[in-house]
Design an enzyme around this catalytic site. Structure first.
Site, mmCIF file in Angstrom:
data_model
loop_
_atom_site.group_PDB
_atom_site.id
_atom_site.type_symbol
_atom_site.label_atom_id
_atom_site.label_comp_id
_atom_site.label_asym_id
_atom_site.label_seq_id
_atom_site.Cartn_x
_atom_site.Cartn_y
_atom_site.Cartn_z
ATOM 1 N N ARG A 103 8.982 -2.504 0.651
ATOM 2 C CA ARG A 103 8.509 -1.132 0.915
ATOM 3 C C ARG A 103 7.351 -1.193 1.900
ATOM 4 O O ARG A 103 6.316 -1.791 1.588
ATOM 5 C CB ARG A 103 8.050 -0.480 -0.387
ATOM 6 N N HIS A 148 5.610 -4.081 -3.773
ATOM 7 C CA HIS A 148 6.820 -4.018 -2.955
ATOM 8 C C HIS A 148 6.529 -4.375 -1.490
ATOM 9 O O HIS A 148 7.388 -4.928 -0.804
ATOM 10 C CB HIS A 148 7.419 -2.616 -3.001
ATOM 11 N N ASP A 155 13.319 -3.008 -7.291
ATOM 12 C CA ASP A 155 13.660 -2.062 -8.354
ATOM 13 C C ASP A 155 15.170 -2.082 -8.503
ATOM 14 O O ASP A 155 15.891 -1.864 -7.515
ATOM 15 C CB ASP A 155 13.201 -0.644 -7.990
ATOM 16 N N GLU A 237 7.567 -0.390 -16.224
ATOM 17 C CA GLU A 237 8.776 0.094 -15.556
ATOM 18 C C GLU A 237 9.924 -0.873 -15.827
ATOM 19 O O GLU A 237 9.902 -2.009 -15.322
ATOM 20 C CB GLU A 237 8.542 0.214 -14.041
ATOM 21 N N HIS A 240 11.459 -2.670 -12.589
ATOM 22 C CA HIS A 240 10.574 -3.278 -11.599
ATOM 23 C C HIS A 240 10.379 -4.769 -11.877
ATOM 24 O O HIS A 240 9.864 -5.146 -12.939
ATOM 25 C CB HIS A 240 9.233 -2.536 -11.649
#
Length: 265
Positions: A103, A148, A155, A237, A240
């Site tokens: 990301r 990320h 994810d 999460e 994740h």
């Protein structure tokens, strides 16, 4: 004649100076990824990819900055570890499905801007029905840096094979809470994990005590499979995971999510 030529030369020089100073001429090319990054599809082509942030089906309600193409990019060790996990899962009738991989920092900055705009709550009904938007930073759902961006975090979820098709999100459609029963929330071909992806709720905690039965078993199956190949789960999460050791533990990259970023790798 010489006077005319001198005038023409001066005009040409002036035009060149303007061009050199123009924003287009000064624009820097987009940064590329280091050689240690690869497109996941080049390493593990059978892993399903549903790159959410290239679509409007996000908690922002729009495509995220920096996501130019729906391609999963990861560091090479993380990609190879996922390939190993995928081989094991295929023998059991499952496939991995990735929602997000590397990301860029500009995407994280987009998240931060959105979180500070308390008037924009268009996707609250699905992604954070029980959380006040002004608490997203305090509760840890949004931060100014993301693992990320270091390239080894992913994810993902599990899909039972054969994979059923999924329909695209239609902007403006009625939203269902991300923690609603599987048949009521947005359709996803993954196994039932108890919540949808990017659900800002304590039910998304991997070991949330209210998640039991098959949903809990599915989470533990995913966690166990990835732990065995070197990934660590983020407890808040279920989706994740970060490969350890990270090749870039302290570097937050900002090259765009695009095939060109890893061309030739």
């Amino acid at each position: 004649m010489r006077t005319a030529l001198r005038a023409l030369a001066a005009t040409a020089a002036a035009l060149l100076a303007v061009t050199a100073l123009s924003p287009a001429a000064q624009a820097r090319p987009e940064p590329g990824a280091p050689e240690e990054f690869v497109a996941l599809r080049s390493v593990a082509p059978t892993i399903i990819q549903e790159m959410r942030y290239t679509t409007a089906h996000t908690f922002l309600g729009e495509r995220v900055d920096g996501y130019r193409q729906p391609v999963c990019i990861l560091t090479r060790p993380a990609a190879h570890a996922l390939h190993l996990a995928q081989k094991r899962l295929l023998r059991q009738g499952y496939s991995l499905k990735v929602y997000d991989c590397y990301r860029p920092q500009r995407a994280v900055d987009h998240f931060v801007r959105w979180a500070k705009d308390l008037d924009d709550q268009s996707m609250k009904g699905e992604f954070y029905p029980r959380v006040d938007k002004d608490r997203l930073f305090e509760d840890g759902y949004i931060a100014e840096k993301s693992g990320h961006s270091r390239g080894s975090t992913v994810d993902l979820t599990l899909v039972r094979l054969p994979a059923l098709p999924t329909r695209p999100y239609r902007p403006g459609e009625r939203l269902a809470p991300c923690f609603a029963p599987k048949g009521e929330r947005f359709p996803d071909n993954s196994v039932d994990m108890g919540t949808g992806y990017d659900c800002f709720d304590t039910l998304s905690h991997t070991d949330a005590p209210r998640i039991q039965g098959l949903q809990r078993a599915n989470r533990q199956f995913l966690k166990r499979t990835l732990t065995e190949v070197g990934f660590a789960n983020l407890p808040e999460e279920w989706w994740h995971f970060t490969f350890r050791p990270e090749p870039f533990p302290d570097t937050y990259f900002d090259f765009p999510v695009h095939r060109r970023s890893v061309t030739g790798h």
